[in-house]
Design an enzyme around this catalytic site. Sequence first.
Site, PDB file in Angstrom:
ATOM      1  CB  CYS A 291      37.105  28.563 -13.176  1.00 34.19           C
ATOM      2  SG  CYS A 291      36.251  29.320 -11.786  1.00 34.19           S
TER       3      CYS A 291
ATOM      4  CG  ASN B  48      40.283  29.652 -14.059  1.00 33.85           C
ATOM      5  OD1 ASN B  48      39.199  30.126 -14.364  1.00 33.85           O
ATOM      6  ND2 ASN B  48      40.785  28.578 -14.644  1.00 33.85           N
ATOM      7  N   GLY B  49      40.893  31.869 -10.156  1.00 35.44           N
ATOM      8  CA  GLY B  49      41.600  32.272  -8.947  1.00 35.44           C
ATOM      9  C   GLY B  49      40.863  33.372  -8.209  1.00 35.44           C
TER      10      GLY B  49
ATOM     11  CD1 TRP C 218      31.842  25.682  -8.974  1.00 31.27           C
ATOM     12  CD2 TRP C 218      32.984  26.844  -7.447  1.00 31.27           C
ATOM     13  NE1 TRP C 218      31.542  25.158  -7.736  1.00 31.27           N
ATOM     14  CE2 TRP C 218      32.223  25.849  -6.785  1.00 31.27           C
ATOM     15  CE3 TRP C 218      33.785  27.696  -6.682  1.00 31.27           C
ATOM     16  CZ2 TRP C 218      32.243  25.686  -5.400  1.00 31.27           C
ATOM     17  CZ3 TRP C 218      33.800  27.534  -5.305  1.00 31.27           C
ATOM     18  CH2 TRP C 218      33.035  26.542  -4.678  1.00 31.27           C
TER      19      TRP C 218
ATOM     20  CD  GLU D 135      33.581  13.666  -3.308  1.00 34.75           C
ATOM     21  OE1 GLU D 135      34.485  14.507  -3.421  1.00 34.75           O
ATOM     22  OE2 GLU D 135      33.722  12.477  -3.666  1.00 34.75           O
TER      23      GLU D 135
ATOM     24  CG  HIS E 124      33.275   7.433  23.558  1.00 37.38           C
ATOM     25  ND1 HIS E 124      33.622   7.653  24.866  1.00 37.38           N
ATOM     26  CD2 HIS E 124      33.880   6.274  23.202  1.00 37.38           C
ATOM     27  CE1 HIS E 124      34.409   6.689  25.283  1.00 37.38           C
ATOM     28  NE2 HIS E 124      34.583   5.830  24.286  1.00 37.38           N
TER      29      HIS E 124
ATOM     30  CD  GLU F 295      37.762   8.487  -0.934  1.00 39.98           C
ATOM     31  OE1 GLU F 295      37.549   8.629  -2.156  1.00 39.98           O
ATOM     32  OE2 GLU F 295      38.060   9.443  -0.185  1.00 39.98           O
TER      33      GLU F 295
ATOM     34  CE  LYS G 141      39.352  15.068 -10.978  1.00 35.59           C
ATOM     35  NZ  LYS G 141      38.946  13.866 -10.242  1.00 35.59           N
TER      36      LYS G 141
ATOM     37  CE  LYS H  71      35.509   9.226  -4.490  1.00 36.25           C
ATOM     38  NZ  LYS H  71      35.816  10.318  -3.600  1.00 36.25           N
TER      39      LYS H  71
ATOM     40  NE  ARG I 223      39.721  23.559 -14.551  1.00 38.10           N
ATOM     41  CZ  ARG I 223      40.933  23.324 -14.072  1.00 38.10           C
ATOM     42  NH1 ARG I 223      41.539  22.188 -14.355  1.00 38.10           N
ATOM     43  NH2 ARG I 223      41.548  24.199 -13.307  1.00 38.10           N
TER      44      ARG I 223
END
Length: 608
Positions: free
Chosen positions: A2, A101-102, A75, A488, A504, A481, A603, A485, A27
């Site tokens: 947000c 926000n929160g 968001w 995402e 396995h 990573e 973000k 990437k 964000r």
Amino acid sequence: MCGIVGYIGYEQAAPLLLKGLEKLEYRGYDSAGIAVYDGSGLEIYKSKGRLKILSDMIEGGAKVKGTVGIGHTRWATHGEPSDINSHPQVSDSGRFAVVHNGIIENYMSLKEYLINHGVEFVSETDTEVIAQLFEYYYDGDMLDTMLKVLAKVEGSYAIGVISQEHPDELLAVRKDSPLIVGIGEGENFIASDIPAILSHTRDIYRLEDNEIVALKADSITVYNMEKEVVSKTPFHVDWDVSSAEKGGYEHFMFKEIMEQPEAIRKTISPRLKNGKIVLDDVSLSKEDLEKISKIVVLACGSAYHVGMNAKYILEKIARIPVEVDLASEFRYRDPIIDESVLVLVISQSGETADTLAALREAKRLGARVISIVNVVGSSIANDSDDVLYTWAGPEIAVATTKAYSTQLAVVYLLALYLGEKRNTITTEQLERYVKGLENLPHQIQEILEHQETIQYLASQYFNSRDIFFIGRNLDYSMSLEGSLKLKEISYIHSEAYAAGELKHGTISLIEDGTLVVSLATQDMLFDKMMSNVKEVKARGAVVLGLTTEKHKEIEKTADHVFYIPSTEDILLPSLAVVPLQLFAYYVASMKGCDIDKPRNLAKSVTVE
């Protein structure tokens, strides 16, 4: 997640709010809105979807008159993305507008209380509770009302409030969610992050938890929860506005990939002096070093993958046992932490909610905390005993690149610092590692100059349904990573596996034509990785190998190969990550994805 922007001054507020929100799109959000006092009341405009929908609705802001207002990109957490659930949320009478926000954790009990007292709610959000509480407790004084509201709410928040009763005032507060104050001349600002206001001012105040700021066009007053005035020292932003712009690149992510050589140089160079590692910001005494029984790394997402690398690097160089914990899990496993434990916290924003909570739990248990963060004065930085800033500059794209690389660079510095202090590496080893560190920016630039090879490979496999990454040791950390990437920003199903675990169970997922990215940069494990490559090839996989220039024999087994320069083993992740970033970028680009703002992601994750 947000974004909040607020303005009070002499300019028309709405266009300025829209431009500020545009700078916070990175964000993550699913709706947007503004509230502006137009001289007689509060004008509210908000909509589901991209900011452009809102901008078109109000003709770029020209349609909305007034010089005080607040804006928000939301968001969704409480209630689906919709016009009604978008912020700002407004009180029953329309006198108060709130952006937030929160998460308000006790919003349900507060909502029930207010409903029982005749208040009618229109949204599903927890934020509307704040607006309705302002209406309920309003006594003619905005600051007193804010204090009464804060005494009732529980959770994390950055809040901005305007009222038609006080059109010359904007009130804001923060607790566990970032909020800054921009200092202007005849105008002042609030925002979630610097880029939103950087074109208007370079001087800011960073609010601390439980600080309330009252803004007027010509004054800024900060209060604590006891209504006492707090003295604040301004922070001057010294990076250029262009750092937060695309600079001719199609996407912020690509720009930030290309900025990595310089970003790493800025991170490393001031801390290398006469062949020595100098960490002036770390105050570990000889006694502190001697009593360290283990290091616990706490992080989330890509920062967690930096932590996975840190385990291998710190144990090899400093010879200290290292545990790596997902910060979101740390508090819930009754961790064994005491005064002998050194906790290393890694976060780009310095505001990651899970990481901040884990840090505070570690401190409560007696640990000493060193943090690696990018944002000066952030919550994690303030709560740590020592801070190592990455100095990466602003990172706008949601998927991290240069922040990851600079965090990794700081890990090298810290490992070598500890190794030298604890006499676990020789002078000759230190000299080799320092020389390797100094050469990293040049070697990364060399990789970037061969980006067309990665672009070609991406063009061959951007329609893949599944892609797997395998590696051992540091290459396994890099596989994590690389896979993250890709998923995402391209939305391709991707997994990373320790190559030794293939038999396995996971090798059953390999089918004819499945792309497997095999990382084989570690000399001592190269032969074992070639055995794993042969295993997946035997099941029909197409293999893209990633290794150093000295291992040309990989061409006998892999279908495609990308080579990186050779360097010290612990430094290879800094080189290996670059082609992985580029591969993800080009795949997403060829799929037509929204690279800088991937769906469902934010973000800075400031809620648990």
